[in-house]
Scaffold this motif. Structure first.
Motif, PDB file in Angstrom:
ATOM      1  N   LYS A  64     -16.184-106.540 -41.094  1.00  0.00           N
ATOM      2  CA  LYS A  64     -17.159-105.531 -41.503  1.00  0.00           C
ATOM      3  C   LYS A  64     -16.564-104.602 -42.551  1.00  0.00           C
ATOM      4  CE  LYS A  64     -15.987-101.966 -38.056  1.00  0.00           C
ATOM      5  NZ  LYS A  64     -15.614-100.916 -39.023  1.00  0.00           N
ATOM      6  N   GLY A  65     -17.415-103.800 -43.149  1.00  0.00           N
ATOM      7  CA  GLY A  65     -16.951-102.737 -44.028  1.00  0.00           C
ATOM      8  C   GLY A  65     -17.133-103.009 -45.502  1.00  0.00           C
ATOM      9  N   MET A  66     -16.911-101.965 -46.294  1.00  0.00           N
ATOM     10  CA  MET A  66     -17.057-102.035 -47.745  1.00  0.00           C
ATOM     11  C   MET A  66     -15.689-102.265 -48.383  1.00  0.00           C
ATOM     12  SD  MET A  66     -19.725 -98.856 -48.294  1.00  0.00           S
ATOM     13  CE  MET A  66     -18.689 -97.683 -47.407  1.00  0.00           C
ATOM     14  N   GLY A  67     -15.612-103.242 -49.257  1.00  0.00           N
ATOM     15  CA  GLY A  67     -14.348-103.615 -49.860  1.00  0.00           C
ATOM     16  C   GLY A  67     -13.703-102.497 -50.646  1.00  0.00           C
ATOM     17  N   PHE A  68     -12.394-102.274 -50.377  1.00  0.00           N
ATOM     18  CA  PHE A  68     -11.535-101.374 -51.133  1.00  0.00           C
ATOM     19  C   PHE A  68     -11.890 -99.900 -50.982  1.00  0.00           C
ATOM     20  CE2 PHE A  68     -12.426-105.298 -53.628  1.00  0.00           C
ATOM     21  CZ  PHE A  68     -11.289-105.987 -53.265  1.00  0.00           C
ATOM     22  N   VAL A  69     -12.780 -99.566 -50.047  1.00  0.00           N
ATOM     23  CA  VAL A  69     -13.126 -98.168 -49.792  1.00  0.00           C
ATOM     24  C   VAL A  69     -12.293 -97.703 -48.615  1.00  0.00           C
ATOM     25  CG1 VAL A  69     -14.964 -96.550 -49.209  1.00  0.00           C
ATOM     26  CG2 VAL A  69     -15.459 -98.533 -50.664  1.00  0.00           C
ATOM     27  N   HIS A  70     -11.341 -96.801 -48.853  1.00  0.00           N
ATOM     28  CA  HIS A  70     -10.308 -96.546 -47.858  1.00  0.00           C
ATOM     29  C   HIS A  70     -10.754 -95.674 -46.699  1.00  0.00           C
ATOM     30  CE1 HIS A  70      -9.753 -92.704 -50.032  1.00  0.00           C
ATOM     31  NE2 HIS A  70      -9.263 -92.266 -48.887  1.00  0.00           N
ATOM     32  N   ALA A  71     -11.738 -94.805 -46.866  1.00  0.00           N
ATOM     33  CA  ALA A  71     -12.076 -93.893 -45.778  1.00  0.00           C
ATOM     34  C   ALA A  71     -13.531 -94.007 -45.350  1.00  0.00           C
ATOM     35  CB  ALA A  71     -11.764 -92.451 -46.185  1.00  0.00           C
ATOM     36  N   THR A  72     -14.442 -94.041 -46.297  1.00  0.00           N
ATOM     37  CA  THR A  72     -15.867 -94.002 -45.970  1.00  0.00           C
ATOM     38  C   THR A  72     -16.296 -95.229 -45.180  1.00  0.00           C
ATOM     39  OG1 THR A  72     -16.291 -92.786 -48.020  1.00  0.00           O
ATOM     40  CG2 THR A  72     -18.176 -93.802 -46.931  1.00  0.00           C
ATOM     41  N   PHE A  93      -5.451-106.767 -55.698  1.00  0.00           N
ATOM     42  CA  PHE A  93      -5.944-105.630 -54.947  1.00  0.00           C
ATOM     43  C   PHE A  93      -5.274-104.357 -55.454  1.00  0.00           C
ATOM     44  CE2 PHE A  93      -5.752-109.285 -51.978  1.00  0.00           C
ATOM     45  CZ  PHE A  93      -7.123-109.467 -51.796  1.00  0.00           C
ATOM     46  N   PRO A  94      -5.871-103.179 -55.151  1.00  0.00           N
ATOM     47  CA  PRO A  94      -5.260-101.921 -55.595  1.00  0.00           C
ATOM     48  C   PRO A  94      -3.998-101.586 -54.799  1.00  0.00           C
ATOM     49  CG  PRO A  94      -7.191-101.495 -54.249  1.00  0.00           C
ATOM     50  CD  PRO A  94      -7.164-102.968 -54.496  1.00  0.00           C
ATOM     51  N   ARG A  95      -3.269-100.593 -55.260  1.00  0.00           N
ATOM     52  CA  ARG A  95      -1.987-100.249 -54.646  1.00  0.00           C
ATOM     53  C   ARG A  95      -2.128 -99.863 -53.178  1.00  0.00           C
ATOM     54  NH1 ARG A  95       1.908 -96.763 -58.204  1.00  0.00           N
ATOM     55  NH2 ARG A  95       1.818 -98.801 -59.232  1.00  0.00           N
ATOM     56  N   ASP A  96      -3.189 -99.123 -52.842  1.00  0.00           N
ATOM     57  CA  ASP A  96      -3.354 -98.718 -51.447  1.00  0.00           C
ATOM     58  C   ASP A  96      -3.547 -99.916 -50.519  1.00  0.00           C
ATOM     59  OD1 ASP A  96      -3.026 -96.076 -51.985  1.00  0.00           O
ATOM     60  OD2 ASP A  96      -5.141 -95.527 -51.860  1.00  0.00           O
ATOM     61  N   SER A  97      -3.926-101.060 -51.074  1.00  0.00           N
ATOM     62  CA  SER A  97      -4.117-102.252 -50.258  1.00  0.00           C
ATOM     63  C   SER A  97      -2.804-102.873 -49.802  1.00  0.00           C
ATOM     64  CB  SER A  97      -4.938-103.305 -51.019  1.00  0.00           C
ATOM     65  OG  SER A  97      -6.260-102.852 -51.211  1.00  0.00           O
ATOM     66  N   ARG A  98      -1.684-102.311 -50.241  1.00  0.00           N
ATOM     67  CA  ARG A  98      -0.388-102.779 -49.743  1.00  0.00           C
ATOM     68  C   ARG A  98      -0.054-102.172 -48.377  1.00  0.00           C
ATOM     69  NH1 ARG A  98       2.390-105.967 -53.184  1.00  0.00           N
ATOM     70  NH2 ARG A  98       1.854-105.884 -55.409  1.00  0.00           N
ATOM     71  N   HIS A  99      -0.785-101.135 -47.982  1.00  0.00           N
ATOM     72  CA  HIS A  99      -0.623-100.604 -46.635  1.00  0.00           C
ATOM     73  C   HIS A  99      -1.345-101.525 -45.644  1.00  0.00           C
ATOM     74  CE1 HIS A  99       1.112 -96.820 -47.918  1.00  0.00           C
ATOM     75  NE2 HIS A  99       0.096 -96.591 -48.728  1.00  0.00           N
ATOM     76  N   THR A 100      -0.686-101.945 -44.610  1.00  0.00           N
ATOM     77  CA  THR A 100      -1.335-102.745 -43.590  1.00  0.00           C
ATOM     78  C   THR A 100      -0.702-102.423 -42.236  1.00  0.00           C
ATOM     79  OG1 THR A 100      -2.066-104.975 -42.969  1.00  0.00           O
ATOM     80  CG2 THR A 100       0.156-104.778 -43.868  1.00  0.00           C
ATOM     81  N   MET A 101      -1.164-103.108 -41.198  1.00  0.00           N
ATOM     82  CA  MET A 101      -0.666-102.792 -39.865  1.00  0.00           C
ATOM     83  C   MET A 101      -0.766-103.994 -38.944  1.00  0.00           C
ATOM     84  SD  MET A 101      -3.756-100.755 -37.854  1.00  0.00           S
ATOM     85  CE  MET A 101      -3.770 -99.295 -38.870  1.00  0.00           C
ATOM     86  N   ILE A 102      -0.007-103.917 -37.876  1.00  0.00           N
ATOM     87  CA  ILE A 102      -0.177-104.788 -36.721  1.00  0.00           C
ATOM     88  C   ILE A 102      -0.757-103.897 -35.629  1.00  0.00           C
ATOM     89  CG2 ILE A 102       0.951-106.265 -35.019  1.00  0.00           C
ATOM     90  CD1 ILE A 102       3.228-106.685 -37.047  1.00  0.00           C
ATOM     91  N   ALA A 103      -2.029-104.105 -35.292  1.00  0.00           N
ATOM     92  CA  ALA A 103      -2.635-103.316 -34.229  1.00  0.00           C
ATOM     93  C   ALA A 103      -2.011-103.722 -32.898  1.00  0.00           C
ATOM     94  CB  ALA A 103      -4.143-103.526 -34.199  1.00  0.00           C
ATOM     95  N   TYR A 159      -0.629 -92.539 -44.407  1.00  0.00           N
ATOM     96  CA  TYR A 159      -1.878 -93.008 -44.999  1.00  0.00           C
ATOM     97  C   TYR A 159      -2.962 -93.160 -43.931  1.00  0.00           C
ATOM     98  CZ  TYR A 159      -5.063 -96.000 -47.680  1.00  0.00           C
ATOM     99  OH  TYR A 159      -6.170 -96.534 -48.296  1.00  0.00           O
ATOM    100  N   VAL A 160      -2.619 -93.772 -42.799  1.00  0.00           N
ATOM    101  CA  VAL A 160      -3.604 -93.972 -41.722  1.00  0.00           C
ATOM    102  C   VAL A 160      -4.065 -92.627 -41.171  1.00  0.00           C
ATOM    103  CG1 VAL A 160      -3.996 -94.950 -39.432  1.00  0.00           C
ATOM    104  CG2 VAL A 160      -2.715 -96.241 -41.135  1.00  0.00           C
ATOM    105  N   GLU A 161      -3.157 -91.695 -41.010  1.00  0.00           N
ATOM    106  CA  GLU A 161      -3.543 -90.364 -40.541  1.00  0.00           C
ATOM    107  C   GLU A 161      -4.533 -89.728 -41.510  1.00  0.00           C
ATOM    108  OE1 GLU A 161       0.277 -88.451 -40.118  1.00  0.00           O
ATOM    109  OE2 GLU A 161       0.283 -88.804 -37.957  1.00  0.00           O
ATOM    110  N   ARG A 162      -4.271 -89.884 -42.792  1.00  0.00           N
ATOM    111  CA  ARG A 162      -5.141 -89.250 -43.795  1.00  0.00           C
ATOM    112  C   ARG A 162      -6.517 -89.892 -43.839  1.00  0.00           C
ATOM    113  NH1 ARG A 162      -5.876 -90.409 -49.243  1.00  0.00           N
ATOM    114  NH2 ARG A 162      -3.992 -91.701 -49.361  1.00  0.00           N
ATOM    115  N   ILE A 163      -6.575 -91.221 -43.852  1.00  0.00           N
ATOM    116  CA  ILE A 163      -7.885 -91.860 -43.969  1.00  0.00           C
ATOM    117  C   ILE A 163      -8.703 -91.691 -42.694  1.00  0.00           C
ATOM    118  CG2 ILE A 163      -7.090 -93.513 -45.697  1.00  0.00           C
ATOM    119  CD1 ILE A 163      -7.001 -95.648 -43.529  1.00  0.00           C
TER     120      ILE A 163
END
Length: 375
Positions: free
Chosen positions: A203-211, A295-305, A340-344
């Motif tokens: 789900k979600g809108m591509g490359f939109v980090h918070a909304t 992808f944009p630079r912010d797309s280099r942030h990722t996680m293991i949930a 980054y995760v805290e901010r978004i």
């Protein structure tokens, strides 16, 4: 005894030697009691392009050896690209996943197969997994007589909010009621049979980090209300915020994990045909690196949930922060990603408190709240 379940987002495995992309995270993933990944692209040697958008490549089935070797046991398949190589692509992907001892969920030869859960047992606790695609395209949806993925249909409504004809309209989205009820029914039925229900939502809108689009929180919360204990989102190719609802963790978007592109599969400059009316992906500047990374630079942030449960419910939920290096390899351990995760999360208006504990971060902790995760 607590059971640790780890989740990663989109696995796109067209580049050669895919095992190298899992090298830095292999110890973490293989050390989990259950590791779950989202397989974005079809793996087949007899695919035929069956989409109207930019088609995903037919990845070699042998590339799934690297996924199995990295410790994954469950692969969610309900993506917007799983039908890009047609019914053979779906069938071959499902077969290739099973042949390597992993459990596919979210796609199949019919809608009945696509909605069938995967079930895993660990230390006396049973886990059920469901996977749904909420972003289309419609051609990817399975039916009673057609292969594809399990869908959740989202309705778009456009409204001109200003008195100026020709202005860009506001977009409102909602989950189609019959589609939501089908998902709820699946979750409720599974919750009656297992101890822990994990729902994957593409789900979600591509490359939109918070909304978050209008439909996203209601959809994720509907899954919890129906009986889901964990909700995992992906698709946007960027991290999204997290929240806790009714004592259950919701990860609104955990981003891609392995974007193993080649020059031929890079949609910004590769050899694949791009339809003239394809959705624009030119509104950002790709972050350069040694490996293709469209992808944009912010797309280099990722996680293991990460979710830990025991017989009493969810013990804690959080994530292991990772960062994609210039070779597009996810490397665990990134303070910048935590920030980054805290901010978004804050920017999206989501409520979550973060505690850093060694290599991982938590935002839900039963020891702190003292609450049972489920009745």
């Amino acid at each position: 005894m607590p059971v640790e379940v780890l989740f990663v987002g989109d696995l796109m495995l067209s580049a050669p030697e895919p095992a190298r992309f899992f090298a830095p995270s292999r110890e973490i993933l293989t050390g989990a009691d259950i590791a779950v990944g989202h397989l974005e692209w079809p793996h087949t040697e007899r695919g035929q392009v069956c989409v109207v958008d930019i088609p995903a490549p037919a990845c070699p089935p042998a590339h799934l050896d690297a996924v199995a070797d990295a410790g994954f046991e469950v692969l969610t398949l309900a993506s917007n690209h799983m039908f890009d190589q047609g019914p053979f692509g779906v069938a071959d992907t499902v077969a290739a996943v099973r042949a390597r001892g992993m459990r596919p969920v979210g796609a199949g030869a019919t809608i009945e197969e696509a909605r069938r859960p995967a079930v895993v047992e660990r230390d006396g606790i049973t886990f059920g997994f469901l996977s749904y695609n909420a972003v289309g395209p419609r051609e990817s949806w399975a039916t009673p007589v057609k292969a594809g993925v399990a869908p959740v249909r989202v309705i778009n409504h456009y409204e001109l909010d200003v008195a100026s004809p020709g202005s860009a309209p506001a977009e409102y989205t909602s989950v189609e009621p019959e589609s939501e009820e089908a998902m709820r029914a699946d979750i409720a039925a599974l919750a009656a049979d297992v101890d822990v229900v994990c729902v994957s939502l593409h789900k979600g809108m591509g490359f939109v980090h918070a909304t978050l689009a209008c439909y996203e929180r209601p959809l994720a919360r509907a899954a919890v209300e129906a009986g889901a204990d964990v909700v995992i989102g992906h698709h946007a190719h960027i991290l999204r915020g997290v929240e806790v609802y009714r004592g259950r963790p919701i990860f609104h978007g955990i981003n891609h994990f392995v974007p193993a592109y080649t020059a031929e599969t890079d949609p910004l400059g590769g050899k694949r045909p791009r339809p003239s009316r394809a959705p624009s992906i030119g509104f950002f500047t790709p972050d350069p690196g040694r490996a293709p990374f469209p992808f944009p630079r912010d797309s280099r942030h990722t996680m293991i949930a990460r979710v830990v449960v025991d017989a009493g419910g969810i013990v804690e939920a959080g994530f292991i922060p990772c960062h994609l290096d210039t070779d597009a390899v996810p490397v665990p351990g990134s303070d910048a990603t935590v920030d980054y995760v805290e901010r978004i999360t804050r920017d999206a208006g989501l409520a979550a408190g973060f505690t850093r504990r060694g290599r991982h971060v938590t935002f839900l902790d039963r020891a702190t709240t003292g609450e049972r995760a489920w009745a």
